[in-house]
Design a protein around this motif. Structure first.
Motif, PDB file in Angstrom:
ATOM      1  N   UNK A  25      -2.048 -35.000 -27.441  1.00 44.54           N
ATOM      2  CA  UNK A  25      -1.293 -36.138 -26.603  1.00 44.54           C
ATOM      3  C   UNK A  25      -1.229 -37.297 -27.248  1.00 44.54           C
ATOM      4  N   UNK A  26      -2.212 -37.495 -28.204  1.00 42.38           N
ATOM      5  CA  UNK A  26      -2.211 -38.883 -29.199  1.00 42.38           C
ATOM      6  C   UNK A  26      -2.809 -38.270 -30.608  1.00 42.38           C
ATOM      7  N   UNK A  27      -2.422 -38.396 -31.673  1.00 45.79           N
ATOM      8  CA  UNK A  27      -3.082 -38.072 -32.743  1.00 45.79           C
ATOM      9  C   UNK A  27      -2.706 -39.214 -34.079  1.00 45.79           C
ATOM     10  N   UNK A  28      -3.886 -39.770 -34.702  1.00 40.88           N
ATOM     11  CA  UNK A  28      -3.532 -40.771 -35.691  1.00 40.88           C
ATOM     12  C   UNK A  28      -2.843 -39.876 -36.793  1.00 40.88           C
ATOM     13  N   UNK A  29      -1.940 -40.762 -37.647  1.00 39.62           N
ATOM     14  CA  UNK A  29      -1.146 -40.014 -38.641  1.00 39.62           C
ATOM     15  C   UNK A  29      -1.932 -39.438 -39.725  1.00 39.62           C
ATOM     16  N   UNK A  30      -3.211 -40.097 -40.023  1.00 42.63           N
ATOM     17  CA  UNK A  30      -3.943 -39.806 -41.239  1.00 42.63           C
ATOM     18  C   UNK A  30      -4.877 -38.529 -40.336  1.00 42.63           C
ATOM     19  N   UNK A  31      -5.106 -38.873 -39.208  1.00 42.97           N
ATOM     20  CA  UNK A  31      -6.005 -37.780 -38.619  1.00 42.97           C
ATOM     21  C   UNK A  31      -5.100 -36.361 -38.617  1.00 42.97           C
ATOM     22  N   UNK A  32      -3.896 -36.550 -38.540  1.00 42.85           N
ATOM     23  CA  UNK A  32      -3.098 -35.245 -38.242  1.00 42.85           C
ATOM     24  C   UNK A  32      -3.109 -34.551 -39.731  1.00 42.85           C
ATOM     25  N   UNK A  33      -2.999 -35.553 -40.750  1.00 46.14           N
ATOM     26  CA  UNK A  33      -3.176 -34.751 -42.108  1.00 46.14           C
ATOM     27  C   UNK A  33      -4.637 -34.320 -42.296  1.00 46.14           C
ATOM     28  N   UNK A  34      -5.626 -34.877 -41.922  1.00 40.69           N
ATOM     29  CA  UNK A  34      -6.994 -34.415 -41.947  1.00 40.69           C
ATOM     30  C   UNK A  34      -7.160 -33.181 -41.293  1.00 40.69           C
ATOM     31  N   UNK A  35      -6.611 -33.135 -40.046  1.00 42.79           N
ATOM     32  CA  UNK A  35      -6.826 -31.794 -39.147  1.00 42.79           C
ATOM     33  C   UNK A  35      -5.959 -30.801 -39.827  1.00 42.79           C
ATOM     34  N   UNK A  36      -4.745 -30.928 -40.430  1.00 40.42           N
ATOM     35  CA  UNK A  36      -4.175 -29.853 -41.104  1.00 40.42           C
ATOM     36  C   UNK A  36      -4.889 -29.431 -42.485  1.00 40.42           C
ATOM     37  N   UNK A  37      -5.452 -30.367 -43.250  1.00 34.46           N
ATOM     38  CA  UNK A  37      -6.491 -29.829 -44.334  1.00 34.46           C
ATOM     39  C   UNK A  37      -7.522 -29.042 -43.812  1.00 34.46           C
ATOM     40  N   UNK A  38      -7.923 -29.405 -42.699  1.00 33.96           N
ATOM     41  CA  UNK A  38      -9.162 -28.410 -41.928  1.00 33.96           C
ATOM     42  C   UNK A  38      -8.655 -27.181 -41.686  1.00 33.96           C
ATOM     43  N   UNK A  39      -7.582 -27.236 -41.152  1.00 31.52           N
ATOM     44  CA  UNK A  39      -6.843 -25.930 -40.724  1.00 31.52           C
ATOM     45  C   UNK A  39      -6.434 -24.952 -42.098  1.00 31.52           C
ATOM     46  N   UNK A  40      -6.135 -25.585 -43.182  1.00 32.01           N
ATOM     47  CA  UNK A  40      -5.879 -24.501 -44.215  1.00 32.01           C
ATOM     48  C   UNK A  40      -6.744 -24.284 -45.069  1.00 32.01           C
ATOM     49  N   UNK A  41      -8.065 -25.006 -44.712  1.00 26.63           N
ATOM     50  CA  UNK A  41      -9.417 -24.802 -45.728  1.00 26.63           C
ATOM     51  C   UNK A  41      -9.478 -23.254 -45.897  1.00 26.63           C
TER      52      UNK A  41
END
Ligand SMILES: Cc1cc2nc3c(=O)[nH]c(=O)nc-3n(C[C@H](O)[C@H](O)[C@H](O)COP(=O)(O)OP(=O)(O)OC[C@H]3O[C@@H](n4cnc5c(N)ncnc54)[C@H](O)[C@@H]3O)c2cc1C
Length: 371
Positions: free
Chosen positions: A89-105
């Motif tokens: 529902x809400x996600x900081x832009x840098x948080x989104x990047x950090x989550x994507x980095x975690x997801x592709x690890x």
């Protein structure tokens, strides 16, 4: 759009970039790297492309001209909330990047950061040659261009004669801080880069003047307070002004004239000008690669998100097709379909079938999820 003002070589930015990427080896140079896929651009869509390829067992190298991943999200609006990412529902832009980095690890994609892809060519054997400005070369089976609005470039000082000194006496990113020790420095800008470098270089500089076009600074308040302390202590000067003209004698930069809001012009002695006016995206070399363009975007089909050159795909803000919307959501969908098309391009004999991450043992293995 206001960019974070400064190339990513600034000390705090480098620290952030390193902290975010510990699990991603950063390769800077070496012999040609043979890979299934090269992804040009580490914005949200380039990062998600790694994931979608990884699910299909395809490895990728990612290249970005910025020194940190995340594209516009990280560079232009890291602290702003995004409200239209499904199920967040809400996600900081840098948080989104950090989550994507975690997801592709799990897929261990190598990120080649701080390197613009400048050369691209289709080889006679159908594979692709790419080269970055830093000299890294790739031999890739397929290419995904996820270059967004283009590669971020520093805004230049914009005064007559500056070109002759750019990269040497006029610098847009600090490559070698040691070289600046003992020199007279003038720093331009009012954001984090300008303030971080001011405070970092001040103890070793022969003199340092900071020039900003207005009295308010965008940099972190703590840095601004520290800078003001140094000014009050007489260790440096700070001017509200704009660059006006270079002072050059015998081909050597001796200083810079700056113009105050009241129109008065002052000359500041300088051996080096450090200019941190922020970054702006430029389509750059991609426009020269012979791919069909429409309004500075790459034309793709909506089945494969393939460009006019088979084997070269484009996802995210860089592409265009009827109905295109420049949204992260759209780029994620494009990356999923492009991954299947890339698999078919690389392995045409391979039977394709859809598997769910929920139930597929193969995908669990790729994701490192115990069954
Ligand atoms: C202020 C603002 C708010 C926004 N809010 C939203 C929102 O709420 N929801 C939403 O869906 N979207 C939003 N967007 C748009 C969203 O950020 C973009 O759609 C998204 O970033 C596109 O992702 P991308 O991966 O395609 O490209 P980008 O994020 O632009 O990343 C592309 C990357 O490619 C790199 N690159 C380009 N050329 C080269 C090259 N030759 N060599 C190496 N690297 C290269 C660039 O350096 C860059 O890092 C917003 C945008 C802005 C500016």
């Amino acid at each position: 759009m206001r960019g974070r003002d400064g190339p990513s070589t600034m000390p705090s930015r480098v620290r952030h970039a390193k902290a975010r990427n510990l699990s991603h080896p950063i390769v800077t140079n070496g012999p040609p790297i043979s890979t299934e896929v090269v992804i040009v651009g580490a914005g949200p869509c380039g990062l998600f492309q790694v994931f979608e390829l990884g699910l299909l067992g395809i490895g990728a190298h990612v290249v970005d001209s910025l020194a940190h991943p995340g594209g516009q999200c990280a560079e232009l609006y890291p602290d702003k909330p995004i409200y239209d990412i499904p199920a967040l529902p809400v996600c900081g832009a840098q948080e989104l990047v950090d989550r994507l980095l975690q997801q592709i690890r799990p897929f261990k994609a190598q990120l080649h950061l701080g390197q613009e892809v400048t050369e691209f060519a289709r080889r006679p054997d159908g594979r692709f040659h790419l080269r970055t400005a830093a000299g890294t070369t790739f031999d890739a089976g397929a290419v995904v261009i996820a270059a967004g609005l283009g590669s971020f470039q520093p805004r230049r000082i914009g005064i007559e004669g500056a070109e002759a000194f750019e990269g040497a006496a006029i610098q847009y990113r600090v490559k070698n801080a040691a070289e600046l020790a003992g020199k007279r420095l003038v720093v331009f800008g009012g954001g984090d880069s300008a303030l971080d470098w001011t405070l970092e270089l001040l103890p070793r500089a022969a003199s340092l003047d900071l020039v900003h076009r207005r009295p308010e600074f965008r940099a972190a308040p703590a840095s601004v307070a520290k800078m003001r302390e140094q000014v009050a202590a007489g260790r440096m000067r700070c001017f509200e002004a704009l660059p006006h003209a270079l002072c050059v004698a015998d081909g050597v930069l001796r200083g810079v004239k700056v113009r105050s809001p009241d129109g008065s012009v002052r000359e500041l002695e300088a051996e080096r000008l450090l200019v941190f006016f922020g970054l702006h995206p430029k389509l750059g070399p991609i426009a020269e690669w012979g791919l069909a363009l429409e309004k500075r975007a790459l034309q793709v089909d909506t089945e494969k998100f393939q460009t006019s050159l088979p084997g070269v795909f484009a996802v995210g803000d860089i592409n265009t097709y009827p109905g295109k919307k420049k949204l992260i959501l759209s780029g994620f969908h494009e990356a999923a379909l492009a991954a299947f098309a890339i698999q078919h391009h690389l392995y045409p004999q391979k039977k394709q079938f859809l598997q769910y991450t929920t139930t597929s043992p193969v995908m669990h293995q790729r994701l490192g999820v115990p069954d």
